[in-house]
Scaffold this active site. Structure first.
Site, PDB file in Angstrom:
ATOM      1  N   ASP A 159     -26.126  -9.416  15.253  1.00 26.11           N
ATOM      2  CA  ASP A 159     -26.140  -9.161  13.810  1.00 26.11           C
ATOM      3  C   ASP A 159     -27.511  -9.532  13.259  1.00 26.11           C
ATOM      4  OD1 ASP A 159     -25.735  -8.857  11.120  1.00 26.11           O
ATOM      5  OD2 ASP A 159     -24.123 -10.335  10.951  1.00 26.11           O
ATOM      6  N   LYS A 203     -15.473  -5.608   4.553  1.00 32.70           N
ATOM      7  CA  LYS A 203     -15.310  -6.989   4.088  1.00 32.70           C
ATOM      8  C   LYS A 203     -14.713  -6.935   2.686  1.00 32.70           C
ATOM      9  CE  LYS A 203     -18.977  -9.236   6.741  1.00 32.70           C
ATOM     10  NZ  LYS A 203     -20.405  -9.580   6.746  1.00 32.70           N
ATOM     11  N   GLU A 232     -25.292  -5.047  14.383  1.00 30.91           N
ATOM     12  CA  GLU A 232     -24.818  -4.986  13.001  1.00 30.91           C
ATOM     13  C   GLU A 232     -25.992  -5.024  12.034  1.00 30.91           C
ATOM     14  OE1 GLU A 232     -21.599  -7.471  10.260  1.00 30.91           O
ATOM     15  OE2 GLU A 232     -21.779  -7.882  12.392  1.00 30.91           O
ATOM     16  N   ASP A 235     -22.976  -2.848   7.785  1.00 26.41           N
ATOM     17  CA  ASP A 235     -22.275  -3.946   7.109  1.00 26.41           C
ATOM     18  C   ASP A 235     -22.687  -4.011   5.638  1.00 26.41           C
ATOM     19  OD1 ASP A 235     -21.020  -6.250   6.266  1.00 26.41           O
ATOM     20  OD2 ASP A 235     -22.294  -7.616   7.387  1.00 26.41           O
ATOM     21  N   LYS A 246     -26.451 -14.148  15.920  1.00 21.02           N
ATOM     22  CA  LYS A 246     -27.312 -13.903  14.766  1.00 21.02           C
ATOM     23  C   LYS A 246     -28.769 -13.765  15.225  1.00 21.02           C
ATOM     24  CE  LYS A 246     -24.374 -14.177  11.255  1.00 21.02           C
ATOM     25  NZ  LYS A 246     -24.140 -13.032  10.356  1.00 21.02           N
TER      26      LYS A 246
END
Length: 370
Positions: free
Chosen positions: A193, A270, A221, A246, A165
């Site tokens: 991400d 997702k 991402e 995403d 992250k």
């Protein structure tokens, strides 16, 4: 085959503590508090679904999920035959706008029942490409030293792909990645991400510096704001690191726009963003046509809804990357049955439907929704 009719929907809540706090550019969380959905039928079969209230991403809160069921979804599902499947899916998707997490919970419960009705696991119903997948694990945003320690711990547990992250402090992000790379070496894949944390030009500058620094990043991402498709394309066009969309992909229509614009190199599916397996299949099909590989991801969810994503991932070849670490981030697992999560190795169950047998510690709500 006999008939199976939906007779009632029960809502409950489940609480699961996390091993360590989950920190991203958007939020910090210490436990999971999700809405559980049970669709009961006249045969005694129960279909299970789950909706995490991820307000900062999907806009869905606990009370909005409950309201979506009580005021809209229940009305179109109760009294219907499970094998009127296409009609049920169309009714579910058109009974209210947005509310994708609530729709996803209903969608997976219906797939669960459909598989139980015809005595087939959902992943085989959808294509049955494989019965085993491998996930990455998320390393939360912290100081570089702490992230390096978390990363070596993950590698010791057997993970060979880490999702880091980033997106809060650009300069520090490079230090974070350097520290992690030094700690784990080059046999471990690193994907990053940014959770919409950067502006387009800033993203290009940082990512190119990471590449020049030999940090060997597998993919990045969602570097920019979810609605900034042009910015996403700008980054994709100006960096060598593959870009994964995403939060920009909430629907099959979003996916098509991104594919047509060539705004990203990869798509993240997702269930909580697109509203369940039915819509996820449309995204996967569009990606297949364009030859764009997909990742399957999850929010902070218990094994119940991540299990549904496992069935989809095991069904489809176009899903080549797996980010389904929700269950291994949890301290306990209240879900009986379903896929087996053994650190990075996930094995789907061959039980009919989604294979969920029950949930321990579910707190059912009374009619007022409390």
């Amino acid at each position: 085959m006999g008939k199976m009719k939906n007779i009632k929907i029960r809502l409950g809540k489940v609480s699961v503590p996390l091993r360590v706090p989950f920190k991203t550019a958007l939020r910090s969380v210490t436990g999971i508090e999700d809405v559980i959905v049970e669709i009961h039928t006249d045969t005694g079969a129960i279909g299970y679904g789950e909706a995490p209230p991820t307000g900062v991403i999907t806009g869905d809160t606990t009370l909005s999920v409950i309201g979506a069921f009580k005021d809209h979804i229940e009305k179109v599902l109760i009294g219907r035959d499970v094998d009127d499947f296409e009609d049920l899916m169309l009714a579910l998707n058109s009974c209210l706008r947005k509310n994708t997490s609530a729709k996803a919970a209903a969608d997976m419960a219906l797939w669960d029942l459909y598989g139980q009705l015809y005595r087939i696991p959902v992943y085989k119903l959808l294509g049955g490409s494989r019965n085993h997948i491998t996930t990455d694990i998320t390393i939360s945003v912290n100081d570089p030293e702490e992230m390096a320690l978390d990363s070596t711990d993950a590698v010791r547990r057997g993970y060979d792909c880490l999702k880091i992250k980033v997106g809060r402090e650009p300069e520090k992000d490079i230090d974070r990645l350097k520290a992690i790379r030094e700690a784990v070496g080059y046999d471990v894949k690193l994907r990053i991400d940014a959770n919409q944390g950067w502006k387009p030009k800033e993203a290009v500058r940082i990512l190119n510096r990471m590449e020049e620094g030999g940090l060997d990043i597998e993919l990045v991402e969602q570097p920019v704001s979810a609605h900034d498709f042009e910015g996403l394309k700008y980054v994709t066009d100006h960096v060598g690191i593959p870009v994964l969309a995403d939060e920009s992909v909430f629907s099959p229509a979003d996916a098509l726009t991104i594919l047509q614009m060539r705004a990203a190199d990869l798509l993240n599916i997702k269930l909580m963003k697109c509203g369940g397996i039915y819509n996820a299949l449309k995204i996967a099909s569009a990606a297949e046509v364009y030859g764009v590989e997909c990742m399957i991801g999850c929010m902070l969810e218990s094994k119940l809804s991540v299990n549904a994503a496992v069935h989809l991932a095991c069904a489809k070849q176009i899903i080549t990357k797996v980010d389904l670490d929700g269950p291994v981030l949890c301290l306990t697992d209240p879900i009986i049955g379903g896929a087996v999560f053994n650190e990075k190795d996930i094995t789907v169950s061959d039980d009919p439907g989604l294979g969920i047998k029950g949930i321990t510690g579910i707190r059912y709500m009374d009619e007022t929704g409390r």
